[in-house]
Motif scaffolding. Structure first.
Motif, PDB file in Angstrom:
ATOM      1  N   ALA A  53       0.808  -1.256  -0.075  1.00  0.00           N
ATOM      2  CA  ALA A  53       0.117  -0.150  -0.119  1.00  0.00           C
ATOM      3  C   ALA A  53       0.682   1.373  -0.158  1.00  0.00           C
ATOM      4  O   ALA A  53       0.565   2.307  -0.976  1.00  0.00           O
ATOM      5  CB  ALA A  53      -1.050  -0.063   1.110  1.00  0.00           C
ATOM      6  N   ASN A  54       2.206   1.330   0.922  1.00  0.00           N
ATOM      7  CA  ASN A  54       2.719   2.406   0.983  1.00  0.00           C
ATOM      8  C   ASN A  54       3.599   2.834  -0.302  1.00  0.00           C
ATOM      9  O   ASN A  54       3.727   4.042  -0.687  1.00  0.00           O
ATOM     10  CB  ASN A  54       3.409   2.372   2.042  1.00  0.00           C
ATOM     11  CG  ASN A  54       2.987   2.514   3.337  1.00  0.00           C
ATOM     12  OD1 ASN A  54       2.409   3.917   3.693  1.00  0.00           O
ATOM     13  ND2 ASN A  54       2.987   1.642   4.524  1.00  0.00           N
ATOM     14  N   VAL A 105       2.643   2.521  -3.405  1.00  0.00           N
ATOM     15  CA  VAL A 105       1.987   3.198  -4.297  1.00  0.00           C
ATOM     16  C   VAL A 105       1.367   4.611  -3.870  1.00  0.00           C
ATOM     17  O   VAL A 105       0.597   5.163  -4.650  1.00  0.00           O
ATOM     18  CB  VAL A 105       0.851   2.496  -5.202  1.00  0.00           C
ATOM     19  CG1 VAL A 105       1.560   1.576  -6.045  1.00  0.00           C
ATOM     20  CG2 VAL A 105       0.039   1.549  -4.101  1.00  0.00           C
ATOM     21  N   SER A 106       1.589   4.861  -2.511  1.00  0.00           N
ATOM     22  CA  SER A 106       0.895   6.101  -2.112  1.00  0.00           C
ATOM     23  C   SER A 106       1.793   7.036  -2.393  1.00  0.00           C
ATOM     24  O   SER A 106       2.747   7.565  -1.495  1.00  0.00           O
ATOM     25  CB  SER A 106       0.653   5.860  -0.393  1.00  0.00           C
ATOM     26  OG  SER A 106       0.468   7.172  -0.095  1.00  0.00           O
ATOM     27  N   SER A 107       2.172   7.555  -3.688  1.00  0.00           N
ATOM     28  CA  SER A 107       3.252   8.426  -3.999  1.00  0.00           C
ATOM     29  C   SER A 107       2.555   9.500  -5.180  1.00  0.00           C
ATOM     30  O   SER A 107       2.090   9.058  -6.084  1.00  0.00           O
ATOM     31  CB  SER A 107       4.138   7.746  -4.707  1.00  0.00           C
ATOM     32  OG  SER A 107       5.070   8.213  -5.720  1.00  0.00           O
ATOM     33  N   PHE A 108       2.832  10.784  -4.860  1.00  0.00           N
ATOM     34  CA  PHE A 108       2.420  11.718  -5.533  1.00  0.00           C
ATOM     35  C   PHE A 108       3.104  11.686  -7.188  1.00  0.00           C
ATOM     36  O   PHE A 108       2.492  12.152  -7.964  1.00  0.00           O
ATOM     37  CB  PHE A 108       2.424  13.321  -5.136  1.00  0.00           C
ATOM     38  CG  PHE A 108       1.793  14.458  -5.758  1.00  0.00           C
ATOM     39  CD1 PHE A 108       0.552  14.317  -5.548  1.00  0.00           C
ATOM     40  CD2 PHE A 108       2.637  15.397  -6.888  1.00  0.00           C
ATOM     41  CE1 PHE A 108      -0.337  15.295  -6.136  1.00  0.00           C
ATOM     42  CE2 PHE A 108       1.712  16.289  -7.203  1.00  0.00           C
ATOM     43  CZ  PHE A 108       0.401  16.310  -7.119  1.00  0.00           C
ATOM     44  N   LEU A 126       3.965   8.992  -8.514  1.00  0.00           N
ATOM     45  CA  LEU A 126       3.248   7.745  -9.481  1.00  0.00           C
ATOM     46  C   LEU A 126       2.049   8.178 -10.088  1.00  0.00           C
ATOM     47  O   LEU A 126       1.478   7.446 -10.927  1.00  0.00           O
ATOM     48  CB  LEU A 126       3.214   6.667  -8.598  1.00  0.00           C
ATOM     49  CG  LEU A 126       4.436   5.703  -8.367  1.00  0.00           C
ATOM     50  CD1 LEU A 126       4.056   4.611  -7.635  1.00  0.00           C
ATOM     51  CD2 LEU A 126       5.066   5.242  -9.512  1.00  0.00           C
TER      52      LEU A 126
END
Ligand code: NA
Ligand code: NA
Lengths: 427, 157, 343
Positions: A49-50, A52-55, A57
């Motif tokens: 989860a973490n 892909v928690s990226s501005f 991407l």
């Protein structure tokens, strides 16, 4: 022991036709269990989860959506027309039109496989009609599509920038332009030689498409290139913002200006893009969990120490890295390969005094070749399905193109200025 | 179920687009964290949708050469392994992760809501994948095995 | 038996074997650690490179702990974000899968809200005040109370010691000597509500972006400045594009070494004492190293032709007071007042 479990499980799962994302996930799970870590299940879920928690991407779903809208909205066809007006009259011209359209499409979309399906759908039947070889036609489209990974915008560069933290996406985008154009040019030369030898398209030479109407019809699509790339390089917006603007622009073109997507079909297009986003980024999530495990177990340090001990000649080490990556690319998709191998090879490259931007271009050029090779080659698969051809036969037709790609790769590897010249102008 | 999943995914991606546009127009400052939050949801549910529609990338070099009975067997095993992975990591691990965040009171700084809401996407995707895997494991009427990826489905990379 | 069945069998066999070995490996590890309950192995995670003073501080901690305990307690350090991001570390401390982690006090505030006090702008008068507070009653009280996230609920995180993370300052392409100079500039800040609000109070546009993007964004004029401590300013080569550095010290957010409550509760009183002693020594050592590196960076700045401005911090503090009062609520307010009144 842990590495053996990871590798054996991964290969068995792949051969069992477990989708790569799940194969990566399950192999990681087994390897993590063998290390006796606590809370293995929770940790892998958290890493997934973490990661892909990226501005950063965020740009990927938007470049995918923009590509889908352009494919369904008739933008690809207009680009083809424009390319025909430019190079269509040369003997074997349709193959050049194909490559050039791939490059134009690549300069708008962030994904290579989108180019194969959009362009292949229109151009391969057209080329078949004009008596170009069927396998050759698929091969040209497949080979041409990977220029879009070097010509910005490029989803692969975004993924690389996320792993190699500290590398700027806009500098990477700038660095990709010359190598992308070079690859396109070399592929076109290869096309001309093959067409001459096999007599493809020699009779249709001289047919012309009126330049002015083709240009104006394609102008709004070309304008998108100017807005997106110009905006990024001029510093008006970041790659993520540019990708959202690309979506808005192609939405306007497809639904309002060209009116090729009726509004009631729009949700279906969006759901398909969300699914593709799932394919790409779920793979990113699973690969990040594996990469996290490999780093925690110091595998990158081990590999780079081994590589550096083999030779102290940079030319030889780069050759070894390139061969290793080509092997990786044959059986692995470009996204997990970037995620897993950047942390392994980038420190070696930096030790050799290489610029991380130059290495990124090398890595992407190398791994994008793998997209056109069996057994795992997304662009090849899509090309074969669009062109209704057999993978084995198309791979044979690809041989001259493989050689051309490797020549370009060698040039990119050993002549840094091909990648670094353009970014240096902006400094 | 497939239709529901498609609708949820389309809604996720659309709201993602809207939030990023709001970031660009500088309407709200909290939207940058919200867009990352929505991205996680889009990826997890999009991944589940991709599995339900057999669009994940796979390696079809060996199994397709098997005879029918063996191929069915191989595909059964691979769907079963996916079921195990989704049930253990996404559903069980994800649920624990989520509950722990709720009970420990961890907040996302700009949104001011519990991080548990972000991790909720994991068990939800897990449920959808488990259901699709179960559907794939049940014998089909035509007796054929459900393949993983029909090549024509594979589009962007 | 058909050939395809044979191949499938081999694949399955190999898969089962790797599963079995994974399980055996786990058994072996857990039995070997259960055998010697006296021996404790602690994992320590942080996101910084091994050349960083924080890493050297942690190394000192590990060495001292091993010596004090006569080899009974040993540490394995995972630097450079090998085990994830700082927020993930804190989650893993809560679940007990990491024993010790170094994170900034910033992300801890998402777990223990009172820690947000450190994000308030212009909270500390100077470095001396900063360490007086951290070493004094307020700072030590916050460490001791970290396991309580408010109203007696557990946070799962045990505070051990503070490390110096310096002060954050503006660096810009045009000179900034008073708060009004920031008006109209676009400044890169961290994704932190307090920092964003502070920039808005100054009348500039806050722009959060990944660290790797800052250099080229500065170069192309996308942003006109950013903010950080001197060593980072030099290390990331931002001095090449920003020729003005303003020591306004708008925030001093300490780094915190903290431990999983699950691990902490397993320790004997003697072991807790060893950890506290080793931590105190490493904190003193680390802050000295940090100061040396910070001074070196400031010297290097001058050499590279960066103009250094040292404006009156009171001017900035006044300009940012709207932000401070916006975030001063409840426990944060009490703590902020205690900190400000510490002499
Ligand atoms: Na592109
Ligand atoms: Na390949």
């Amino acid at each position: 022991m842990f590495l053996a479990i990871l590798i054996i499980a991964f290969i068995c799962l792949l051969l069992l036709e477990v989708p790569i994302a799940f194969a990566v996930g399950i192999a990681t799970l087994l390897a993590a269990i063998s290390l006796g870590d606590t809370d293995v299940l929770q940790n892998i879920a958290s890493d997934m989860a973490n990661s892909v928690s990226s501005f950063t991407l965020l740009a990927i779903p938007f470049f995918i959506l923009a590509g889908d809208l352009m494919g369904a909205g008739g933008l690809a066809r207009r680009l083809i027309n424009f390319a025909s007006a430019l190079v269509g009259r040369i003997p074997g011209g349709l193959s050049l039109v194909n490559t050039l359209t791939c490059m134009l499409f690549g300069s708008i979309s962030g994904s290579a496989a989108a180019a194969v399906s959009s362009i292949g759908n229109t151009l391969i039947p057209e080329m078949n009609k004009k008596n170009y070889g069927k396998d050759f036609n698929v091969a040209v489209t497949t080979a041409g599509s990977i220029t879009g990974l070097l010509i910005p915008p490029s989803n692969s560069m975004i993924v690389y920038a996320v792993v190699a933290s500290g590398v700027s996406i806009s500098s990477l985008f700038l660095a990709g332009i010359v190598p992308g154009l070079l690859l396109g040019f070399v592929l076109m030369v290869t096309c001309l030689i093959i067409c001459k030898k096999k007599g493809y398209g020699q009779d249709t030479a001289g047919q012309t498409v009126a330049f002015v109407p083709a240009f104006f019809s394609a102008l709004p699509s070309l304008l998108l290139v100017v807005i997106v790339l110009g905006g990024i390089f001029a510093g008006w917006f970041t790659a993520t913002e540019a990708s959202a603007i690309a979506v808005v622009w192609s939405l306007l073109l497809a639904c309002v200006f060209y009116r090729e997507i009726p509004l009631r079909e729009l949700p279906a297009v969006i759901a398909r893009s969300a699914r593709t986003t799932g394919v790409v980024l779920f793979l990113v999530a699973a690969s990040s969990a594996m990469s996290q495990l490999l780093t925690a177990e110091q595998v990158p340090q081990l590999v780079s120490a081994t590589l550096l001990s083999l030779s102290d000649n940079p030319i030889v080490i780069l050759l070894i890295i390139n061969i290793a990556l080509l092997l990786v690319g044959t059986f692995m998709d470009i996204t997990p390969a970037i995620l897993i191998f950047t942390p392994i090879f980038l420190p070696v490259a930096i030790d050799l005094g290489m610029d991380p931007i130059h290495f990124g271009i090398l890595l992407i050029a190398n791994l994008s070749i793998g997209l056109c090779t069996p057994p795992v080659g997304t662009c090849l698969f899509v090309g074969c399905s669009v062109g209704k051809a057999k993978i084995a036969e198309v791979s044979r037709a690809m041989l001259p193109f493989y050689i051309a790609m490797i020549l370009v790769l060698v040039a990119i590897t050993y002549i840094p200025s091909i990648s670094l010249w353009l970014p240096s102008l902006f400094e | 179920m497939l239709k529901l999943l498609r609708i949820i995914c389309a809604v996720c991606l659309t709201s993602l687009l809207v939030t990023v546009l709001m970031v660009i127009l500088k309407l709200f400052t909290w939207t940058s964290e919200f867009s990352e939050f929505m991205l996680v949801w889009t990826v997890m549910l999009g991944g589940a949708l991709a599995y339900a529609e057999n669009s994940h990338l796979g390696l079809d070099i060996l199994v397709e050469k098997f005879d029918d009975a063996t191929r069915r067997m191989a595909l059964f095993i691979s769907h079963f392994l996916i079921l195990l992975f989704a049930a253990s990591v996404l559903l069980y691990g994800g649920t624990n992760l989520m509950l722990e965040r709720f009970s420990m009171g961890q907040l996302m700084p700009s949104l001011g809501i519990s991080k548990g809401w972000l991790y909720l996407s994991l068990p939800i995707a897990g449920v959808f994948i488990c259901l699709s895997a179960l559907a794939n494991l049940l014998p089909r009427k035509d007796g054929k095995a459900q393949p993983h990826s029909t090549v024509s489905d594979v589009e962007n990379s | 038996m058909k050939k395809s069945q044979l191949i499938l069998g081999i694949l399955l066999g190999a898969l089962l074997a790797s599963g079995l070995f994974a399980y055996l490996g786990k058994q072996q590890l857990s039995s070997s650690s259960a055998g010697s309950s006296q021996q404790r192995e602690l994992s320590i995670a942080h996101t910084l490179p091994t050349s960083h003073p924080v890493h050297q501080g942690i190394e000192r901690f590990a060495k001292r702990l091993e010596a004090l305990s006569g080899g009974q307690m040993t540490c394995t350090i995972y630097p450079s974000g090998q085990l994830g991001s700082e927020t993930q570390y804190l989650e893993k401390l809560q679940s007990g899968s990491i024993d010790i982690a170094k994170t900034s006090a910033g992300p801890i505030a998402n777990f223990v809200p009172r820690m947000q006090v450190f994000s308030l702008p212009y909270l500390f008068r100077d470095r001396e005040h900063y360490w007086k507070v951290l070493d004094g009653e307020v700072g030590q009280g916050m460490l001791d109370k970290l396991a309580d996230r408010g109203e007696g609920k557990p946070s799962g995180i045990q505070g051990i010691c503070f490390y110096d993370a310096g002060s954050r300052n503006f660096y810009t392409k045009e000179p900034v000597t008073k708060p009004e100079d920031l008006k109209g500039m676009t400044i890169r800040v961290m994704k932190d509500p307090v920092a964003i609000s502070m920039m808005e109070t100054f009348g500039s546009t806050p722009k959060p972006m990944p660290g790797g993007e800052i250099y080229s964004a500065l170069q192309r004029g996308n942003i006109q400045g950013a903010e950080n401590n001197p060593p980072t300013f030099m290390k990331d080569s931002h001095w090449e594009v920003c020729k003005h550095f303003t020591f306004d010290h708008h925030s001093r957010i300490p780094d915190v070494l903290s431990m999983s409550s699950k691990t902490w509760n397993k320790l004997t009183d003697q072991e807790k004492e060893w950890i506290k002693t080793a931590a105190r020594e490493s904190s003193l050592f680390q802050r000295q190293l940090w100061q040396e590196q910070s001074d070196l960076a400031t010297e290097a700045m001058k050499e590279k032709g960066v103009t250094i401005h040292r404006p009156d911090p009171a001017l900035f503090e006044k300009a940012a007071s709207a932000t401070s009062s916006q975030f001063m609520k409840g426990e944060v307010k009490t703590l902020a007042e205690q900190i400000k009144s510490t002499q």
